[in-house]
Design an enzyme around this catalytic site. Structure first.
Site, PDB file in Angstrom:
ATOM      1  N   ASP A   1      -2.462   6.559   1.076  1.00  0.00           N
ATOM      2  CA  ASP A   1      -2.957   7.711   0.310  1.00  0.00           C
ATOM      3  C   ASP A   1      -4.164   7.351  -0.574  1.00  0.00           C
ATOM      4  O   ASP A   1      -4.579   8.145  -1.407  1.00  0.00           O
ATOM      5  CB  ASP A   1      -1.831   8.296  -0.553  1.00  0.00           C
ATOM      6  CG  ASP A   1      -1.269   7.298  -1.569  1.00  0.00           C
ATOM      7  OD1 ASP A   1      -1.795   6.164  -1.683  1.00  0.00           O
ATOM      8  OD2 ASP A   1      -0.296   7.663  -2.274  1.00  0.00           O
TER       9      ASP A   1
ATOM     10  N   HIS B   1      -4.302   4.834  -2.795  1.00  0.00           N
ATOM     11  CA  HIS B   1      -4.025   4.210  -4.101  1.00  0.00           C
ATOM     12  C   HIS B   1      -4.496   2.751  -4.139  1.00  0.00           C
ATOM     13  O   HIS B   1      -4.537   2.076  -3.117  1.00  0.00           O
ATOM     14  CB  HIS B   1      -2.543   4.323  -4.497  1.00  0.00           C
ATOM     15  CG  HIS B   1      -1.566   3.520  -3.710  1.00  0.00           C
ATOM     16  ND1 HIS B   1      -0.382   4.019  -3.232  1.00  0.00           N
ATOM     17  CD2 HIS B   1      -1.571   2.204  -3.316  1.00  0.00           C
ATOM     18  CE1 HIS B   1       0.284   3.076  -2.599  1.00  0.00           C
ATOM     19  NE2 HIS B   1      -0.417   1.960  -2.627  1.00  0.00           N
TER      20      HIS B   1
ATOM     21  N   GLU C   1      -1.766   6.319  -8.064  1.00  0.00           N
ATOM     22  CA  GLU C   1      -1.627   7.291  -6.981  1.00  0.00           C
ATOM     23  C   GLU C   1      -2.725   8.354  -7.099  1.00  0.00           C
ATOM     24  O   GLU C   1      -3.414   8.438  -8.128  1.00  0.00           O
ATOM     25  CB  GLU C   1      -0.234   7.930  -7.047  1.00  0.00           C
ATOM     26  CG  GLU C   1       0.926   6.940  -6.837  1.00  0.00           C
ATOM     27  CD  GLU C   1       1.107   6.507  -5.374  1.00  0.00           C
ATOM     28  OE1 GLU C   1       0.126   6.505  -4.599  1.00  0.00           O
ATOM     29  OE2 GLU C   1       2.246   6.137  -5.020  1.00  0.00           O
TER      30      GLU C   1
HETATM   31  C1  F6R Z   1       0.772  -3.793  -4.410  1.00  0.00           C
HETATM   32  C2  F6R Z   1      -0.320  -2.832  -4.520  1.00  0.00           C
HETATM   33  C3  F6R Z   1      -0.453  -1.723  -3.544  1.00  0.00           C
HETATM   34  C4  F6R Z   1      -0.566  -2.229  -2.115  1.00  0.00           C
HETATM   35  C5  F6R Z   1      -0.673  -1.050  -1.146  1.00  0.00           C
HETATM   36  C6  F6R Z   1      -0.778  -1.500   0.291  1.00  0.00           C
HETATM   37  O1  F6R Z   1       0.663  -4.765  -5.423  1.00  0.00           O
HETATM   38  O2  F6R Z   1      -1.074  -2.949  -5.417  1.00  0.00           O
HETATM   39  O3  F6R Z   1      -1.615  -0.990  -3.867  1.00  0.00           O
HETATM   40  O4  F6R Z   1      -1.689  -3.039  -2.002  1.00  0.00           O
HETATM   41  O5  F6R Z   1       0.432  -0.218  -1.303  1.00  0.00           O
HETATM   42  O6  F6R Z   1       0.393  -2.148   0.660  1.00  0.00           O
HETATM   43  P1  F6R Z   1       0.477  -2.930   2.052  1.00  0.00           P
HETATM   44  O7  F6R Z   1      -0.462  -4.049   1.961  1.00  0.00           O
HETATM   45  O8  F6R Z   1       1.899  -3.402   2.129  1.00  0.00           O
HETATM   46  O9  F6R Z   1       0.119  -1.945   3.101  1.00  0.00           O
END
Ligand code: F6R
Length: 261
Positions: free
Chosen positions: A136, A138, A143
């Site tokens: 999304d 973030h 978010e």
């Molecule tokens: C976690 C964080 C999140 C992740 C994101 C992607 O510390 O900051 O922003 O980077 O949710 O997660 P993955 O890499 O598991 O797809």
């Protein structure tokens, strides 16, 4: 921002690990901001390989956490403190005394958030902040529609993010906390170098909005466009919706002086 398209996740991990190694050679006690999730694992593996090969010394490096679940005890295996201990501190041989993170189990969460921002400032600020990106858009756990000037604070995860993260909790969404502490977007933008890695087709829409969309709170990662030194490293699948992919390839290959990222 600089956009680098790499063939696959391993190549992205190697490129970014080399940037971290170069930083540590210049500044051995650099403060490295780290993210959790699946995406940064190739970075940590590549950096660990460099440490084991004697190509970089992490003995004075410091590590700062990006975000944390609220309500999970610190020793829970999926608390981000535990994850970072396992995936970053132990492999790199960095002690817990060189680790900065917010207290996700604090009674007074608001005070814990303010204390963490103050701690980061006292530590001299983050030198290089690694970021992943949510489907999304973030960054950290800011978010969509988070203030682009936000500071470290408590946030509620979207249903989509909880679904995405259920894989770390035996696939059971009921176990995924609803709340997190995250560095704010304003806090993240204070790091001296932002490096976002995105891999896989599932991130292609978010990457296109980040790089080519307007700066807008609806895509928090688009705030990287405001930073003077932001690098977005993407594999071919995550780059598949970029309209300017050829231009990004051309500019990276034709950098006037090769210095990595
Ligand atoms: C976690 C964080 C999140 C992740 C994101 C992607 O510390 O900051 O922003 O980077 O949710 O997660 P993955 O890499 O598991 O797809």
């Amino acid at each position: 921002m600089e956009v680098v398209i790499v063939p696959d996740a391993a190549a992205g991990g190697e490129l970014i690990a080399e940037a971290m190694a170069q930083l540590l050679r210049r500044k051995p006690d650099a403060l490295l901001g780290v993210a959790t999730g699946s995406t940064p694992l190739p970075i940590y593996q590549a950096l660990t390989a460099k440490v084991r090969a004697g190509a970089v010394d992490t003995s004075r490096a410091r590590i700062a956490q990006l975000d944390e679940y609220v309500g999970l005890p610190a020793e829970h295996p999926e608390s981000y403190r535990s994850v970072l201990r396992r995936e970053v501190l132990e492999p790199l041989g960095i002690g817990i005394d060189a680790f900065l993170g917010p207290d996700g189990a604090a009674e007074d969460v608001r005070a814990a958030c303010q204390a963490y921002d103050a701690e980061l400032a006292r530590a001299g600020g983050v030198d290089l902040q690694l970021l992943g990106i949510g489907t999304d858009g973030h960054i950290g756990f800011n978010e969509p529609c988070s203030s682009l000037a936000s500071r470290t604070r408590i946030k509620t995860l979207t249903e989509q993010t909880r679904v995405d993260n259920a894989r770390f909790f035996d696939g059971d969404i009921a176990q995924v906390p609803h709340h997190v502490i995250t560095q704010g977007i304003g806090t993240i933008l204070e790091a001296r170098h932002l490096v976002l890695l995105a891999t896989g087709e599932g991130k292609a829409d978010a990457v296109a909005a980040t790089v080519e969309g307007p700066v807008a709170a609806v895509c928090p990662a688009s705030a990287l466009q405001l930073h003077p030194h932001a690098t977005v490293v993407v594999d071919e699948a995550a780059a598949s919706k970029l309209k300017h992919a050829d231009y990004f390839r051309y500019t990276f290959v034709n950098k006037p002086e090769w210095q990595g990222i």
